[in-house]
Structure formats: structure tokens, C-alpha cells
Write a protein that holds these residues in place. Sequence first.
Motif, PDB file in Angstrom:
ATOM      1  N   PRO A  15       0.816  -1.214   0.000  1.00  0.00           N
ATOM      2  CA  PRO A  15       0.000   0.000   0.000  1.00  0.00           C
ATOM      3  C   PRO A  15       0.853   1.269   0.000  1.00  0.00           C
ATOM      4  N   VAL A  16       1.670   1.413  -1.026  1.00  0.00           N
ATOM      5  CA  VAL A  16       2.453   2.628  -1.234  1.00  0.00           C
ATOM      6  C   VAL A  16       2.234   3.072  -2.674  1.00  0.00           C
ATOM      7  N   THR A  17       2.460   4.335  -2.959  1.00  0.00           N
ATOM      8  CA  THR A  17       2.324   4.857  -4.320  1.00  0.00           C
ATOM      9  C   THR A  17       3.703   5.289  -4.800  1.00  0.00           C
ATOM     10  N   LEU A  18       4.195   4.621  -5.828  1.00  0.00           N
ATOM     11  CA  LEU A  18       5.542   4.881  -6.321  1.00  0.00           C
ATOM     12  C   LEU A  18       5.574   6.094  -7.239  1.00  0.00           C
ATOM     13  N   SER A  19       6.691   6.793  -7.174  1.00  0.00           N
ATOM     14  CA  SER A  19       6.882   7.998  -7.964  1.00  0.00           C
ATOM     15  C   SER A  19       7.912   7.802  -9.068  1.00  0.00           C
ATOM     16  N   HIS A  20       9.055   7.244  -8.719  1.00  0.00           N
ATOM     17  CA  HIS A  20      10.110   7.068  -9.719  1.00  0.00           C
ATOM     18  C   HIS A  20      11.072   5.985  -9.244  1.00  0.00           C
ATOM     19  N   GLY A  21      11.929   5.536 -10.172  1.00  0.00           N
ATOM     20  CA  GLY A  21      12.875   4.487  -9.847  1.00  0.00           C
ATOM     21  C   GLY A  21      14.130   4.581 -10.682  1.00  0.00           C
ATOM     22  N   LYS A  22      15.193   3.966 -10.184  1.00  0.00           N
ATOM     23  CA  LYS A  22      16.458   3.879 -10.919  1.00  0.00           C
ATOM     24  C   LYS A  22      17.111   2.552 -10.584  1.00  0.00           C
ATOM     25  N   ASN A  23      17.300   1.739 -11.573  1.00  0.00           N
ATOM     26  CA  ASN A  23      17.862   0.401 -11.445  1.00  0.00           C
ATOM     27  C   ASN A  23      17.113  -0.399 -10.385  1.00  0.00           C
ATOM     28  N   ALA A  24      17.684  -0.676  -9.220  1.00  0.00           N
ATOM     29  CA  ALA A  24      17.011  -1.518  -8.221  1.00  0.00           C
ATOM     30  C   ALA A  24      16.431  -0.711  -7.072  1.00  0.00           C
ATOM     31  N   GLU A  25      16.257   0.586  -7.263  1.00  0.00           N
ATOM     32  CA  GLU A  25      15.711   1.433  -6.214  1.00  0.00           C
ATOM     33  C   GLU A  25      14.478   2.174  -6.725  1.00  0.00           C
ATOM     34  N   VAL A  26      13.482   2.334  -5.856  1.00  0.00           N
ATOM     35  CA  VAL A  26      12.295   3.118  -6.178  1.00  0.00           C
ATOM     36  C   VAL A  26      11.988   4.055  -5.011  1.00  0.00           C
ATOM     37  N   TRP A  27      11.234   5.113  -5.305  1.00  0.00           N
ATOM     38  CA  TRP A  27      10.837   6.072  -4.296  1.00  0.00           C
ATOM     39  C   TRP A  27       9.328   6.278  -4.363  1.00  0.00           C
ATOM     40  N   ASP A  28       8.695   6.420  -3.196  1.00  0.00           N
ATOM     41  CA  ASP A  28       7.260   6.667  -3.197  1.00  0.00           C
ATOM     42  C   ASP A  28       6.979   8.164  -3.200  1.00  0.00           C
ATOM     43  N   ASP A  30       5.978  10.039  -0.994  1.00  0.00           N
ATOM     44  CA  ASP A  30       6.433  10.730   0.211  1.00  0.00           C
ATOM     45  C   ASP A  30       7.950  10.885   0.244  1.00  0.00           C
ATOM     46  N   GLY A  31       8.599  10.393  -0.801  1.00  0.00           N
ATOM     47  CA  GLY A  31      10.055  10.507  -0.875  1.00  0.00           C
ATOM     48  C   GLY A  31      10.808   9.374  -0.223  1.00  0.00           C
ATOM     49  N   LYS A  32      10.095   8.347   0.266  1.00  0.00           N
ATOM     50  CA  LYS A  32      10.779   7.229   0.910  1.00  0.00           C
ATOM     51  C   LYS A  32      11.407   6.312  -0.133  1.00  0.00           C
ATOM     52  N   ARG A  33      12.634   5.889   0.124  1.00  0.00           N
ATOM     53  CA  ARG A  33      13.372   5.013  -0.785  1.00  0.00           C
ATOM     54  C   ARG A  33      13.164   3.555  -0.398  1.00  0.00           C
ATOM     55  N   TYR A  34      13.038   2.704  -1.420  1.00  0.00           N
ATOM     56  CA  TYR A  34      12.934   1.260  -1.227  1.00  0.00           C
ATOM     57  C   TYR A  34      13.918   0.560  -2.160  1.00  0.00           C
ATOM     58  N   ILE A  35      14.483  -0.538  -1.687  1.00  0.00           N
ATOM     59  CA  ILE A  35      15.190  -1.458  -2.578  1.00  0.00           C
ATOM     60  C   ILE A  35      14.145  -2.393  -3.158  1.00  0.00           C
ATOM     61  N   ASP A  36      14.185  -2.580  -4.459  1.00  0.00           N
ATOM     62  CA  ASP A  36      13.109  -3.277  -5.161  1.00  0.00           C
ATOM     63  C   ASP A  36      13.514  -4.701  -5.508  1.00  0.00           C
ATOM     64  N   PHE A  37      13.024  -5.661  -4.721  1.00  0.00           N
ATOM     65  CA  PHE A  37      13.221  -7.073  -5.023  1.00  0.00           C
ATOM     66  C   PHE A  37      12.004  -7.673  -5.739  1.00  0.00           C
ATOM     67  N   VAL A  38      11.091  -6.797  -6.192  1.00  0.00           N
ATOM     68  CA  VAL A  38       9.909  -7.233  -6.941  1.00  0.00           C
ATOM     69  C   VAL A  38      10.136  -7.086  -8.442  1.00  0.00           C
ATOM     70  N   GLY A  39      10.764  -5.988  -8.827  1.00  0.00           N
ATOM     71  CA  GLY A  39      11.085  -5.766 -10.236  1.00  0.00           C
ATOM     72  C   GLY A  39       9.878  -5.795 -11.151  1.00  0.00           C
ATOM     73  N   GLY A  40       8.760  -5.181 -10.676  1.00  0.00           N
ATOM     74  CA  GLY A  40       7.561  -5.192 -11.518  1.00  0.00           C
ATOM     75  C   GLY A  40       7.047  -6.598 -11.764  1.00  0.00           C
ATOM     76  N   ILE A  41       7.299  -7.501 -10.819  1.00  0.00           N
ATOM     77  CA  ILE A  41       7.024  -8.950 -10.915  1.00  0.00           C
ATOM     78  C   ILE A  41       7.754  -9.539 -12.125  1.00  0.00           C
ATOM     79  N   GLY A  42       9.070  -9.376 -12.098  1.00  0.00           N
ATOM     80  CA  GLY A  42       9.913 -10.036 -13.089  1.00  0.00           C
ATOM     81  C   GLY A  42      10.030  -9.322 -14.416  1.00  0.00           C
ATOM     82  N   VAL A  43       9.591  -8.084 -14.476  1.00  0.00           N
ATOM     83  CA  VAL A  43       9.606  -7.338 -15.742  1.00  0.00           C
ATOM     84  C   VAL A  43      10.922  -6.588 -15.938  1.00  0.00           C
ATOM     85  N   LEU A  44      11.611  -6.284 -14.840  1.00  0.00           N
ATOM     86  CA  LEU A  44      12.722  -5.343 -14.891  1.00  0.00           C
ATOM     87  C   LEU A  44      14.062  -6.020 -14.640  1.00  0.00           C
TER      88      LEU A  44
END
Length: 416
Positions: A15-28, A30-44
Motif C-alpha cells: 500500500p504505497v504509491t511509487l513515484s520514480h525508480g532507478k535500477n534496483a531502487e524506487v521512491w514513493d 512521500d520521498g521514501k526510498r525502497y530497494i526493489d526485489f519485486v522488479g515489476g514482478i519479473g519485468v525489470l
Amino acid sequence: MHSETISQSINIVHPVTLSHGKNAEVWDTDGKRYIDFVGGIGVLNLGHCHPRIVEAIRDQATRLTHYAFNAAPHTPYLELMDRLCAFIPVSYPVSGMLTNSGAEAAENALKIARGATGRTAVIAFDGGFHGRTLATLNLNGKVAPYKQKVGVLPGPVYHLPFPSQDNDVTCAEALKAMERLFSVEIDVNEVACFIVEPVQGEGGFLAMDAAFAQHLRAFCDEHGILLIADEIQSGFGRTGQRFAFSRLGIEPDLILLAKSIAGGVPLGAVVGRKSLLDNLPKGGLGGTYSGNPIACAAALATLDEMTDANLQAWGPRQEEAIVSRYQSWRERKVSPYLGRLTGVGAMRGIELANADGTPAAAQLTQLLALAREAGLLLMPSGKSRHIIRLLAPLTTEAVVLDEGLDIFEACLQKLT
């Protein structure tokens, strides 16, 4: 968040709303950074906003944004199909068609199989996932939530146990079930095709038993049945090879592609034996948006990056990091809920299980929330929703991958 204008039948994992991403990192937002182990469910597999793909999209958008290929061919489609067919590691002449998604690729493969064989029955596998369209729902080896309340599905489709060292179903058991199927349920001469994921995705990253795959290939050859490999999630380097079927020592007749084919732009494909792809009447295959020029440009840039040298560097590096970290967790007993490591290559699942071996689904739900709060996005899978599937971009920087695995470990230790 889930807006009231969006169907409530769409399930949101995070339950977060993503704003942008770069390689394996995304930001919501609110500006919070996440490491992305989902990859758009295998798309990225190449990460968020890969510079080469972004450049290709921008360049193509200035020249031609759309044309329906069946109305008039365009250069990106022609170039991509030549490159894509050359990228398929099989010994026979290959041709194919582009689609908008993996489910659409599966639907068209069913049409091709029917046209080539004159038969209608399909054999799929328990735990398999091939899409959410009406025909692909029938293929899925799982009822909830995909088949609930949908009613009668197109058929006939039959299911067999999926043999894998990751789920304790042996080759012998699967072969015995197949023998029973054709003895009790259906005449083998009515079967058009088998459809199988070389490594199940939704099913929990279960790698098919290679001996069974070779028995299956021989059985299909003996009885004039097509073998369809669904490489939608396992393809384009996820297992360390171009496609996962190569590790099984077989060549399928048709191959389904999508997800990481085009760096996040919607695109899929059916490729395979040219004689099969050419058997339907003119107009039997196609689609208005299938093979959109911008999607094709993104896919061409993706293939530029998917060199064997890159794949042989990315996959094993990520696999080694995951396997070594998992082994360390087991040795140090970081959590009583840490179960098996499933899958192959960089396509790995981490099972959560209770002391008696039963699925620890409640702890997985807890893990998703703990990891998200700590800045790591994870994706569940498995029949009981008890396996985390790791889908970090293959291009993830080593320091970012280690940071994500550190968060994972810390969250494992907090499970109750």
C-alpha cells in the motif's frame, strides 16, 4: 493507495504509491526510498529506467509511435523479430509474432497448437500460472483467486503434478500421474499440447525436474503433441541463461515470452517452429497494438544489453550472493521460520515454514510489512502464499543487493 475509481478486485501487495525508480531502487510519493526485489514482478531484469532503453523509447517516439503491423509493416517490428528469433537457442528454423502481454502470447499459442494438430485438449501443471484471461485461467494450476466466481471456462484442460526437487514431487510420481491421466481421463490422441514453466513463477520458483522434461519431450514426439514452454517470467537471463528450458536439455516447439522482453514497456511474443507459426490462415494471428513500434524499440535495446557475456556475469553473481547469504542464515539459525531455498540461478524463492514443515503464511505476511517499513519491497508466491520470490534486477549493484539482503535478514529475525 487504492483509489475508489479503481476496481476493488485488484489486489495490492504494497500500500504505497511509487513515484520514480532507478535500477534496483524506487521512491514513493512521500520521498521514501525502497530497494526493489519485486522488479515489476519479473519485468525489470535490466532495472528501472535503464538509460539505453529510455534513449531508445525517446528516439522512437519522435519517428513513429504506432502502426498496426497487420495494416502495414514497420521497421521496429521487422528488426525485432529477426533479432528475437536469432536469440532463441534452438536448432530449428524459428518464426513468431508479437503480442501485448504474456497472457495474449499464451492465448495465441493455444490457437497455433489447435491449428497445427487439429486437437483441442491441453495438459498443464499444478501450481502453474499463465495469465488472467479466460483461456489462460483454465491453464492455471490454482483456483483461488483466479478462477473463483468466473464460471465455466473454455477447455478441455487437465493438470498433472509438477515434478521438482523444490516441492518433493519426483519424476516417477509425475510420470505415474501422466500414465493414469491417459488411462482414465483422456485419449492421448485428443491432446494438442502440454504447457509448462521450466521454473514456476507464481508457484514458488520451483524448477522442473530435468529427467521428467526429457521424458515429456520424447512422449510429445511419439504422440504428435506440441510442447509449449512458458518463459514469461523465467526468460531473458533470470536463471543465468537466455532461457530456462536450456537447463532441461530439451527444445520446446513453442515459447512464450513477455515481462523482461522490453524493459517495462508492454510486449509479449510467441516464437517457435516456423512450420507451426505458419499453419493458420492469413489473418489468424495479429492485433492492433501487438508489436507497437515504441515497445519494439525498447525490446531491441534490451537485446543489445542481453549479451551472453552480460548474462553469464549478472546471473551467477546474483545467485552466489543469494545462496551464500541463505546458507549463512541457515547456519546461524536466524529464524525458526526459514525454510527451503527454491529455484535456480538468480530466480530464487525463500520459503517460510513452521517447525513441522507446514507453510508459515502468516509470517510471510508479517515479513512483507516489516521489510516494507525497513525499505525493501518483496513479492509473495506459492500455493499457500508462503514463499518470497526474489526478482531484483540482474543489474543490481552489489552494494544495493547486499543492503537488501541485510534488511531481509533483520526482518527474518523479528518474525513471531
